[in-house]
Design a protein around this motif. Structure first.
Motif, PDB file in Angstrom:
ATOM      1  N   THR A 187      -1.295  18.668   1.549  1.00  0.00           N
ATOM      2  CA  THR A 187      -2.263  18.351   2.600  1.00  0.00           C
ATOM      3  C   THR A 187      -1.624  17.317   3.533  1.00  0.00           C
ATOM      4  O   THR A 187      -1.236  16.243   3.070  1.00  0.00           O
ATOM      5  CB  THR A 187      -3.542  17.749   1.977  1.00  0.00           C
ATOM      6  OG1 THR A 187      -3.986  18.614   0.942  1.00  0.00           O
ATOM      7  CG2 THR A 187      -4.630  17.578   3.012  1.00  0.00           C
ATOM      8  N   PRO A 188      -1.504  17.622   4.808  1.00  0.00           N
ATOM      9  CA  PRO A 188      -0.725  16.734   5.685  1.00  0.00           C
ATOM     10  C   PRO A 188      -1.512  15.515   6.142  1.00  0.00           C
ATOM     11  O   PRO A 188      -1.692  15.279   7.327  1.00  0.00           O
ATOM     12  CB  PRO A 188      -0.365  17.643   6.863  1.00  0.00           C
ATOM     13  CG  PRO A 188      -1.482  18.620   6.909  1.00  0.00           C
ATOM     14  CD  PRO A 188      -1.995  18.805   5.511  1.00  0.00           C
ATOM     15  N   GLN A 189      -1.983  14.746   5.198  1.00  0.00           N
ATOM     16  CA  GLN A 189      -2.812  13.592   5.528  1.00  0.00           C
ATOM     17  C   GLN A 189      -2.647  12.571   4.414  1.00  0.00           C
ATOM     18  O   GLN A 189      -2.568  12.942   3.247  1.00  0.00           O
ATOM     19  CB  GLN A 189      -4.263  14.058   5.621  1.00  0.00           C
ATOM     20  CG  GLN A 189      -5.249  12.957   5.847  1.00  0.00           C
ATOM     21  CD  GLN A 189      -6.604  13.485   6.296  1.00  0.00           C
ATOM     22  OE1 GLN A 189      -6.914  13.534   7.467  1.00  0.00           O
ATOM     23  NE2 GLN A 189      -7.415  13.885   5.337  1.00  0.00           N
ATOM     24  N   ALA A 190      -2.559  11.277   4.770  1.00  0.00           N
ATOM     25  CA  ALA A 190      -2.314  10.251   3.761  1.00  0.00           C
ATOM     26  C   ALA A 190      -3.480   9.275   3.668  1.00  0.00           C
ATOM     27  O   ALA A 190      -4.223   9.076   4.626  1.00  0.00           O
ATOM     28  CB  ALA A 190      -1.041   9.479   4.089  1.00  0.00           C
ATOM     29  N   LEU A 191      -3.602   8.674   2.479  1.00  0.00           N
ATOM     30  CA  LEU A 191      -4.607   7.635   2.266  1.00  0.00           C
ATOM     31  C   LEU A 191      -3.892   6.319   2.003  1.00  0.00           C
ATOM     32  O   LEU A 191      -2.963   6.270   1.196  1.00  0.00           O
ATOM     33  CB  LEU A 191      -5.471   7.999   1.050  1.00  0.00           C
ATOM     34  CG  LEU A 191      -6.436   6.909   0.556  1.00  0.00           C
ATOM     35  CD1 LEU A 191      -7.524   6.640   1.576  1.00  0.00           C
ATOM     36  CD2 LEU A 191      -7.059   7.308  -0.775  1.00  0.00           C
ATOM     37  N   VAL A 192      -4.296   5.273   2.706  1.00  0.00           N
ATOM     38  CA  VAL A 192      -3.795   3.930   2.417  1.00  0.00           C
ATOM     39  C   VAL A 192      -4.986   3.089   1.989  1.00  0.00           C
ATOM     40  O   VAL A 192      -6.005   3.051   2.690  1.00  0.00           O
ATOM     41  CB  VAL A 192      -3.095   3.302   3.640  1.00  0.00           C
ATOM     42  CG1 VAL A 192      -2.660   1.877   3.331  1.00  0.00           C
ATOM     43  CG2 VAL A 192      -1.897   4.144   4.070  1.00  0.00           C
ATOM     44  N   VAL A 193      -4.881   2.460   0.832  1.00  0.00           N
ATOM     45  CA  VAL A 193      -5.981   1.668   0.311  1.00  0.00           C
ATOM     46  C   VAL A 193      -5.612   0.196   0.407  1.00  0.00           C
ATOM     47  O   VAL A 193      -4.649  -0.254  -0.213  1.00  0.00           O
ATOM     48  CB  VAL A 193      -6.291   2.045  -1.153  1.00  0.00           C
ATOM     49  CG1 VAL A 193      -7.534   1.312  -1.635  1.00  0.00           C
ATOM     50  CG2 VAL A 193      -6.459   3.538  -1.287  1.00  0.00           C
ATOM     51  N   GLY A 194      -6.347  -0.536   1.192  1.00  0.00           N
ATOM     52  CA  GLY A 194      -6.077  -1.965   1.373  1.00  0.00           C
ATOM     53  C   GLY A 194      -5.592  -2.230   2.790  1.00  0.00           C
ATOM     54  O   GLY A 194      -4.559  -1.720   3.204  1.00  0.00           O
ATOM     55  N   GLY A 195      -6.350  -3.015   3.535  1.00  0.00           N
ATOM     56  CA  GLY A 195      -6.042  -3.258   4.937  1.00  0.00           C
ATOM     57  C   GLY A 195      -5.414  -4.614   5.191  1.00  0.00           C
ATOM     58  O   GLY A 195      -5.663  -5.235   6.214  1.00  0.00           O
ATOM     59  N   GLY A 196      -4.625  -5.093   4.241  1.00  0.00           N
ATOM     60  CA  GLY A 196      -3.828  -6.294   4.476  1.00  0.00           C
ATOM     61  C   GLY A 196      -2.554  -5.908   5.209  1.00  0.00           C
ATOM     62  O   GLY A 196      -2.407  -4.776   5.680  1.00  0.00           O
ATOM     63  N   ILE A 197      -1.611  -6.838   5.272  1.00  0.00           N
ATOM     64  CA  ILE A 197      -0.435  -6.580   6.079  1.00  0.00           C
ATOM     65  C   ILE A 197       0.391  -5.399   5.538  1.00  0.00           C
ATOM     66  O   ILE A 197       0.910  -4.587   6.314  1.00  0.00           O
ATOM     67  CB  ILE A 197       0.423  -7.865   6.261  1.00  0.00           C
ATOM     68  CG1 ILE A 197       1.591  -7.609   7.199  1.00  0.00           C
ATOM     69  CG2 ILE A 197       0.927  -8.418   4.951  1.00  0.00           C
ATOM     70  CD1 ILE A 197       1.181  -7.168   8.587  1.00  0.00           C
ATOM     71  N   ALA A 198       0.473  -5.269   4.208  1.00  0.00           N
ATOM     72  CA  ALA A 198       1.246  -4.153   3.648  1.00  0.00           C
ATOM     73  C   ALA A 198       0.605  -2.811   3.995  1.00  0.00           C
ATOM     74  O   ALA A 198       1.280  -1.868   4.422  1.00  0.00           O
ATOM     75  CB  ALA A 198       1.386  -4.308   2.131  1.00  0.00           C
ATOM     76  N   GLY A 199      -0.719  -2.734   3.829  1.00  0.00           N
ATOM     77  CA  GLY A 199      -1.429  -1.491   4.115  1.00  0.00           C
ATOM     78  C   GLY A 199      -1.416  -1.164   5.599  1.00  0.00           C
ATOM     79  O   GLY A 199      -1.273  -0.001   5.997  1.00  0.00           O
ATOM     80  N   GLU A 214       0.869  -2.044   7.800  1.00  0.00           N
ATOM     81  CA  GLU A 214       2.221  -1.603   8.144  1.00  0.00           C
ATOM     82  C   GLU A 214       2.435  -0.144   7.717  1.00  0.00           C
ATOM     83  O   GLU A 214       2.954   0.677   8.486  1.00  0.00           O
ATOM     84  CB  GLU A 214       3.238  -2.522   7.435  1.00  0.00           C
ATOM     85  CG  GLU A 214       4.681  -2.276   7.798  1.00  0.00           C
ATOM     86  CD  GLU A 214       5.002  -2.613   9.251  1.00  0.00           C
ATOM     87  OE1 GLU A 214       4.261  -3.426   9.843  1.00  0.00           O
ATOM     88  OE2 GLU A 214       5.972  -2.046   9.765  1.00  0.00           O
ATOM     89  N   ALA A 215       2.007   0.167   6.490  1.00  0.00           N
ATOM     90  CA  ALA A 215       2.181   1.528   5.975  1.00  0.00           C
ATOM     91  C   ALA A 215       1.412   2.524   6.848  1.00  0.00           C
ATOM     92  O   ALA A 215       1.947   3.572   7.246  1.00  0.00           O
ATOM     93  CB  ALA A 215       1.702   1.589   4.526  1.00  0.00           C
ATOM     94  N   ALA A 216       0.159   2.185   7.149  1.00  0.00           N
ATOM     95  CA  ALA A 216      -0.678   3.107   7.926  1.00  0.00           C
ATOM     96  C   ALA A 216      -0.076   3.350   9.315  1.00  0.00           C
ATOM     97  O   ALA A 216      -0.023   4.489   9.793  1.00  0.00           O
ATOM     98  CB  ALA A 216      -2.100   2.549   8.042  1.00  0.00           C
ATOM     99  N   LEU A 217       0.383   2.271   9.959  1.00  0.00           N
ATOM    100  CA  LEU A 217       0.945   2.427  11.306  1.00  0.00           C
ATOM    101  C   LEU A 217       2.200   3.290  11.283  1.00  0.00           C
ATOM    102  O   LEU A 217       2.398   4.152  12.152  1.00  0.00           O
ATOM    103  CB  LEU A 217       1.272   1.050  11.894  1.00  0.00           C
ATOM    104  CG  LEU A 217       0.066   0.229  12.373  1.00  0.00           C
ATOM    105  CD1 LEU A 217       0.502  -1.172  12.761  1.00  0.00           C
ATOM    106  CD2 LEU A 217      -0.622   0.927  13.555  1.00  0.00           C
ATOM    107  N   LYS A 218       3.054   3.079  10.284  1.00  0.00           N
ATOM    108  CA  LYS A 218       4.298   3.848  10.225  1.00  0.00           C
ATOM    109  C   LYS A 218       4.021   5.340  10.014  1.00  0.00           C
ATOM    110  O   LYS A 218       4.640   6.190  10.646  1.00  0.00           O
ATOM    111  CB  LYS A 218       5.189   3.337   9.082  1.00  0.00           C
ATOM    112  CG  LYS A 218       5.806   1.971   9.343  1.00  0.00           C
ATOM    113  CD  LYS A 218       7.082   2.080  10.167  1.00  0.00           C
ATOM    114  CE  LYS A 218       7.875   0.789  10.188  1.00  0.00           C
ATOM    115  NZ  LYS A 218       7.308  -0.244  11.080  1.00  0.00           N
TER     116      LYS A 218
END
Lengths: 181, 645
Positions: B140-152, B154-158
């Motif tokens: 499924t071409p969609q990702a989940l990022v859990v946690g909206g701190g700096i690590a999350g 950064e991951a979501a934006l990338k």
């Protein structure tokens, strides 16, 4: 026992995700434990059939260790809960075969608990050394073959889990019965 | 009869120093079915693998046993070697004579005997192996990022920049995490909000990011490539569509509560945004305290809202989404220093480092003034390192970042107040780029360093007293100060246990999430397709968390852009001529992979759902179920031989 010290063989059924990885970690960390444990990898502790445990005793194991992920941490969500529920039944069966409870153990060993593995194996080896060789083994009774466990270690009718060294050999115990008593 | 080749690895001296490799080789050569047995320095090297390939080609081997390291390490390597020689990769079995033998044993004869036993088991087992074909599933071409701190973030934006859709779930009303609370960041003294808020805004505006704030992941089903995730949107009591974030409600709300974002130092309203730059900039009602919810009165916010966005009847909402991969970046909590003898919670001028960050921040409760409870400026401030860390009473580990943030706080105190500053430390660990230089700078600014852990905080003559053993002077000392700043350890979040179970992540002894390999797989977990980033894995500073967020994003992009994943061929099968249709197996399967066919009255396995644990096999009373690669005869044969030596 003749001159040489008795070195029990312990067969371990280790789940791939936690306990096998924990045993790998013990190795990577160069922790030392007795060389008596021989590990067979299964994907989940829930895969371990009672037959496999009985087979191990029939084939010369002096002890069997089933190791899996801690409850709640199973890689397959609930496999270890099934193990947890099966083991008491298996323990009753083993008691009916006359197998001393100290010879079988279920342990939760996570992928980072190398130290716990060392502790469990060391305890098992110590306890089983006190019990002596499992009397119903193929190695001691080659004529029995793999299928028929030997005579009982303790009266089948009175399994007392947790009791150590209290099991008087039954009248039927052959020369190779419990060594500790 | 099988034609088996056995290869015993020396692994340099890792194995050969403890196991008599030649003896194991000779033993193996005499086992039934073994055509060739060799030993070699490094089986995983190219020449080592070539030995196998050559023997397969020249001697017609149809089964291979490699006695070396853990199959968790090199099974894929040797499977590929077999496949490159035209043999199915599942006709391999490994005997783990390194991790399970040579590294845990010192006694050479005992180790050699154990190695022989494991090799014997592997040889018997491999003879019964069957070729298996790996399967593939679409991702499924969609990702989940859990946690909206700096690590999350950064991951979501990338991932989003990479062209894939991302859902970012944050349990607080705003993203930003702990970094949003910081004033400055070491060692550059960048303003934390100035570098974080542009990223927060980028998240809100990114066309590929779906933001779920005030939400939690409730449930995860499925597997790599196809996770089905249930997300709970907690009732905000505010209609996000109608709300414009104008601020009328929170300026008019007549009641206040301690502000969590200011670490309890200041007050907030009962309808509030956590901080001025919150994303989304829309409020939430604190239902636990709101007078409308408690007694039915008030309702001022609803009456005054110009867009009619306040909805007291809003309910929690469950949303289901499919994802190809998941990143867990749930962060950390601070150790509660109230548990120790440092006067926290007893003396009002004893603060945690995070409370001080809020105090010194221009948008904080004191508008950036460093002040005591009575409003005066402190003349002497103590900063106590290692609170709850490097302490066998609490956490044994070093919390990694406290030295550096303590130095930063020392600098800020000095800069803002000119007070005397005392750092009580065990060791200074300034490990990062430009960190040691910052330490020197702070020393040159006139900050005092006392080498000894602050053991206790008491009071005398209206001032605070820090007691410690100065280990450089070899003397017991008492230092009177006006304010004490405690530097508490980062520790796992209180809900780490629940999160680890929801996502199938293991935890290490300290309670942080466990990576798949300490050196080489820092972002993977034991569950394929679930990655970790940031301080949920262990104490980390901002650059390290950002690097991990970006790294986890690369892992996810790798999966999503490949478009398909390999699925293990280890699955259950039913012999339908044996199955009695008793259905004992049905409730056993956690994946609902087993169904009962009313027509033919037997159980069927859905191979796409089966994960191959084999728990159903152990439960089948008639022996109709089996699981490939772990078939009962295979395991029984292995048991027999492992015990025969």
């Amino acid at each position: 026992m003749t001159g040489e010290e008795f070195e029990p063989k312990i067969l371990g059924f280790f789940c791939n995700w936690c306990s096998y990885a924990g045993a790998d970690l013990a190795g990577v960390s160069r922790l030392k434990y007795p060389a008596n444990l021989r590990i067979v990898r299964v994907m989940c502790s829930g895969r371990v059939e009672p037959t496999m445990v009985l087979k191990a005793f029939a084939c010369g194991a002096d002890g069997v260790l089933v190791a899996g992920c801690h409850p709640g941490d199973c890689h397959y969500q609930q496999g270890n809960y099934k193990t947890l529920r099966r083991v008491p039944l298996l323990e009753r069966t083993l008691a009916q075969f006359g197998i001393h409870p100290a010879r079988f153990r279920l342990a939760w060993i996570s992928a980072n608990e190398g130290q716990k593995l060392v502790q469990v194996v060391t305890e098992m080896v110590d306890e089983i050394k006190k019990l002596g060789p499992f009397p119903g083994t193929r190695s001691r009774f080659p004529e029995l073959g793999a299928a028929a466990p030997g005579p009982a270690e303790r009266p089948a009718a009175a399994p007392v889990p947790g009791e150590r060294g209290a099991a008087a050999p039954a009248a039927t115990v052959a020369a190779g019965g419990e060594a500790h008593d | 009869m099988a034609r088996i080749g056995v290869y015993v690895c020396h692994c340099g001296t890792n194995i050969a120093a403890t196991v008599d490799v030649a003896a194991v080789r000779d033993f193996a050569a005499a086992l039934p079915g073994v055509v060739v047995a060799r030993d070699y320095q490094y089986m995983c090297s190219d020449p080592g693998q070539d030995l196998i390939r050559k023997d397969i080609a020249e001697m017609g081997l149809d089964r291979v046993v490699v006695a070396s390291c853990s199959p968790r390490m090199h099974e894929p390597t040797f499977r590929r070697a077999l496949e490159s020689a035209g043999l199915n990769g599942y006709l391999l079995e490994m005997a783990n004579i390194r991790e399970h033998v040579s590294w845990v044993t010192t006694d050479v004869p005992a180790a050699t005997r154990k190695a022989k036993a494991l090799v014997a088991g592997a040889v018997r087992r491999v003879a019964l192996h069957q070729p298996l074909e790996e399967r593939y599933a679409d991702v499924t071409p969609q990702a989940l990022v859990v946690g909206g701190g700096i690590a999350g973030i950064e991951a979501a934006l990338k991932i989003a920049d990479g062209g894939f859709r991302v859902h970012l779930v944050e349990k607080e009303p705003s993203i930003g995490g702990q970094m949003a609370k910081l004033d400055k960041t070491f060692p550059t003294l960048d303003c934390s909000a100035c570098i974080l808020t542009p990223k927060m805004v980028a998240v809100a505006q990114h066309p590929n990011i779906v933001l779920h704030t005030y939400s939690e992941v409730e449930r995860v089903d499925g597997f790599v490539g196809n996770f089905r995730v249930t997300i709970r949107h907690k009732a905000r009591s505010v209609d996000m569509q109608k709300c414009t974030g104008c601020g009328t409600c929170w300026s008019k709300c007549p009641y206040t509560a301690p502000n969590e974002f200011d670490e309890g130092l200041g007050k907030r309203k009962l309808i509030y945004i956590p901080f001025p730059q919150a994303v989304p900039n829309k409020p939430v009602i604190d239902r636990e305290r709101c007078v409308k919810f408690q007694s039915g009165k008030c309702g001022a916010c609803q009456k005054l809202c110009p867009t009619g966005a306040i909805d007291f009847n809003q309910q929690d909402e469950l949303v289901e989404e499919n994802f190809g991969a998941i990143i867990v970046a749930t962060g950390y909590s601070l150790f509660d220093p109230g548990r120790g003898p440092w006067g926290y919670g007893r003396y009002p001028n004893v603060l945690t480092a995070l409370q001080f960050e809020r105090m010194v921040n221009a948008s904080g409760p004191t508008g950036g003034h460093v002040q005591l409870q009575d409003g005066s400026t402190p003349r002497a401030v103590a900063i106590l390192h290692c609170i709850g860390s490097r302490d066998t009473n609490y956490h044994e580990y070093c919390s990694n970042v406290c030295c550096m943030y303590s130095l930063k706080l020392a600098h800020l105190v000095k800069e803002k107040t000119g007070a005397e500053v005392y750092n009580f430390y065990i060791d200074i660990r300034a490990f990062g780029k430009a960190y040691e230089e910052f330490y020197n700078r702070v020393q040159n600014e006139g900050v005092y360093f006392i080498r000894g852990k602050g053991a206790e905080v008491g009071s005398r003559d209206g001032r605070l007293v820090v007691r410690c053993e100065d280990t450089l002077l070899g003397k017991y000392r008492e230092i009177p100060v006006d304010m004490v700043i405690l530097s508490p350890a980062m520790e796992p979040r209180p809900d780490a246990a629940r999160i680890s179970q929801v996502f199938g992540i293991q935890r290490s002894a300290d309670g942080f999430f466990l990576e798949a390999h300490a050196k080489l797989e820092p972002l993977k977990t034991a569950t394929d397709g679930v990655f970790i980033a940031g301080a949920c894995q262990g104490p980390k500073d901002i650059p390290y968390s950002v690097a991990q967020g970006a790294g986890a994003a690369a892992e996810v992009l790798r999966l999503l852009s490949a478009g398909r994943v390999t699925i293990s061929p280890v699955v259950a099968q039913v012999a339908d001529e044996i199955c009695s249709g008793c259905r004992a197996c049905l409730p056993i399967c956690p994946y609902h992979a087993l169904t009962y066919d009313e027509g033919v009255k037997v159980v069927l396995v859905n191979e796409a759902l089966c994960k191959g644990c084999g728990t159903c096999v152990a439960a089948c009373p008639s022996g109709a179920l089996s699981v490939s690669h772990f078939r009962t005869p295979q395991v029984l044969a292995q048991i027999e031989e492992v015990l025969a030596v």
